[in-house]
Each structure stands twice: as C-alpha cells, then as structure tokens.
Design an enzyme around this catalytic site. Structure first.
Site, PDB file in Angstrom:
ATOM      1  N   HIS A 242      62.502  15.670 107.729  1.00  0.00           N
ATOM      2  CA  HIS A 242      63.920  15.963 107.922  1.00  0.00           C
ATOM      3  C   HIS A 242      64.380  15.743 109.364  1.00  0.00           C
ATOM      4  O   HIS A 242      63.660  16.000 110.323  1.00  0.00           O
ATOM      5  CB  HIS A 242      64.235  17.404 107.495  1.00  0.00           C
ATOM      6  N   ASN A 243      65.586  15.204 109.493  1.00  0.00           N
ATOM      7  CA  ASN A 243      66.265  14.988 110.773  1.00  0.00           C
ATOM      8  C   ASN A 243      65.592  13.965 111.676  1.00  0.00           C
ATOM      9  O   ASN A 243      65.917  13.868 112.865  1.00  0.00           O
ATOM     10  CB  ASN A 243      66.445  16.306 111.527  1.00  0.00           C
TER      11      ASN A 243
END
Length: 340
Positions: A242-243
């Site tokens: 994620h991210n």
C-alpha cells in the site's frame, strides 16, 4: 495471417533486400527457420545460421555485412533486436485486438458505461459506475469491481481481479491471476497481543502502458493512492504494498517485494526476489540485484546495489572476494598463531 516483406518493412521502418513481395506467416528462430518464417539476427554467435537458414526473411541491423551469399531475404533496420520486438508487439496486438463483442453469460451493471469495440468474455463481471474505454478487452472470468476506470486499448486477462476504485490508464495489460487494489497489509497491535485491521480506503492508479504479470498483487493505499507510473513493467508474482509509488519505466522481476509507502524512482531495475523495506526512497536509475535486501534509502542515482543487506556492487564484490576465501585465511591465521 500472411504479410509481405514490404508490409513488414513498413511497420519496422526498414528496407527489404531481396523479393519484397514474398510473404511470411510465422515467426522463427534463425537456426530453425523454414519457408514462410521470419527471424532476426542480433547476436554475433548466431551469424553462421544466416547463411544456412531456410527462413523466408531475416531482420538484420544496418551495420550487418554478409561475408558470403545469402539464401534468404533480409530486412535491414536500425537495430535488429528492437525491430523484431516491434514485430512481435504488432503481431500480438493484431491477435488481441481482433476480439470483439459480448459473450454470454457475462455481466455489466447498468450504471457502468463502455466504449466501442469492446470485448467481454464469458463469465466476466463489471460492477457499478465503471467507465470502460474504447477497444478494451476483458477476458473470461475477469472481475472488475465498482467505480473502476479502464483506459482505451487496455487488456484484462482471464482470472485477473481489478478491485473497487482502481484507475488503469491506456494501453495497459493485466495478466491472468493478477490482483489490483486488494487491501494493504495494515494491522494495529493491541494491548492484549492481538491485531486490529486498519481499514484501507485508498485506491490504485496505473498510468498508461503499464504491464502487470500473472499472479502479481498491487495493494490499495491506506489513504490516497498506490501509484504505478507510465511504462512500468511488472513480472509475475511480484508484491507491491500500500501507498508505494513506482517511477516511470521501472522494471520489476519475479518474486520481488516492495513494502508500504516506499518510493521507487524512474528507470530502475529490480531483479528477482529483491526485498525492499517500507518508508524509504530509491533514486532514479538504480539497479537492485537478485536476492538483494534494501533496508535504507538510496539517494544517489545510477547505482548498482547487490547483496543482503544491499551494498554498492563494487564494495559487495570486494567483500565477497574476501568472504569466499575465509576458510583459507582462517587456516593461515591459526598457523601464524601457533608460530608465536
């Protein structure tokens, strides 16, 4: 499908030397070439085969000089390897773009829209409020979640899963079994030793010309977006958390893993089984070798990093030259100690 050598030369911006009206319908290795096939010569060690091949045509570079008569036609281009790659791409796109229409049973929610020349394979699913661009191909058993956007000419292969709110640009290709936009690995430790799931409410953005290999996974952001920039190529079985942000034209080989919130620069090469920790930055044009572990930011561009934990390539090779001789060095040290 048959193509004349003149047609192929036009595609490759090359020039035919021989009979441009002869036709080919197959791609061959130069050492296995038969009539009706076309091959290429880019590696010098295969040069002897160009005088023996039965292929109808061979793609060669501009600087190729024949040392004896050829039995085959040649198509002379700037770079033979790139020329043959262009031909493979053109052939592949002709095959894939030929698919059109809606097979049954398949489902698209009435709130979603699709452009022209769409292909929807049997048992594919498209959720609510999706926007599907022109000439998109969605193969059987593919899943498209709610509010997904797919740009023109993108291909979603069988069994791929595109989760809610994912945005995919134009001319992308998602291979079988890939999962884009599933929850990131976010859990908060509790006082009793358990873990509580942190809701992952962001999405994934793939810009144009991105390729994602079979069974690779790209997690949605906790908040904001996980972003894969234009031209990135991801191999099979790669994990992107994620991210993460991956810069333009970076390539990532099989079984590599990138932890959350790490930023990868442009034109990087990440080899197989490399592991990168979270919350760091990797500079542009960095090469990370196979099985390399990266635990800190790499701030200087154009470096080659190898080993666990990752070292500059030259330092690693120097250290390894000592390491592989440790047994002999230990014996010598013991012998010296005995003499004292």
């Amino acid at each position: 499908m048959e193509f004349s050598l003149a047609q192929i030369a036009t595609i490759l911006h090359g020039k035919v030397e021989g009979d441009e009206n002869q036709k080919v319908f197959r791609l061959d290795k130069i050492q296995e070439g038969k009539p009706g096939g076309i091959s290429f010569l880019s590696n010098e060690k295969y040069t002897p085969f160009i005088y023996e091949t039965e292929a109808t045509a061979v793609i060669v570079s501009e600087d190729f000089l024949a040392k004896k008569p050829l039995k085959t036609n040649i198509i002379r281009v700037k770079d033979a390897y790139n020329g043959f790659t262009m031909l493979l791409e053109a052939y592949s796109m002709m095959i894939k773009s030929g698919k059109e229409g809606i097979e049954e049973p398949s489902y698209m929610d009435p709130t979603s829209t699709a452009g022209s020349q769409i292909y929807r394979g049997a048992f594919s699913y498209i959720g609510k409020d999706c926007q599907i661009g022109n000439n998109v191909k969605i193969y059987p058993h593919a899943f498209i979640g709610d509010r997904v956007k797919l740009g023109a000419n993108t291909i979603i292969h069988s069994g791929a899963r595109i989760c809610a709110d994912t945005v995919i640009g134009e001319n992308c290709e998602i291979h079988p079994g890939a999962v884009i936009g599933s929850d990131g690995f976010g859990f908060a430790p509790q006082s009793d030793g358990t873990y509580k799931a942190i809701p992952q409410i962001g999405n994934v953005i793939l810009e144009d010309q991105v390729s994602v290999g079979a069974n690779s996974t790209i997690d949605c952001a906790t908040m904001g977006s996980t972003i894969i920039r234009k031209g990135v190529k991801i191999d099979n079985q790669v994990q992107i958390a994620h991210n993460v942000i991956v810069g333009e034209n970076t390539v990532i080989a099989s079984q590599a893993g990138i932890s959350g919130s790490t930023e990868i620069g442009k034109n990087c090469i990440i080899a197989g089984k490399a592991g990168i920790v979270g919350h760091i930055k990797i500079a542009d044009n960095t090469t990370i070798g196979a099985n390399t572990g990266i635990s800190r930011s790499i701030t200087k561009p154009n470096q080659k990093i190898f080993g666990y934990i990752g070292l500059d390539l030259k330092n690693f090779l120097k250290s390894y030259s000592i390491f592989k001789n440790l047994e002999g060095l230990e014996k010598r040290l013991k012998e010296l100690e005995k003499k004292q």
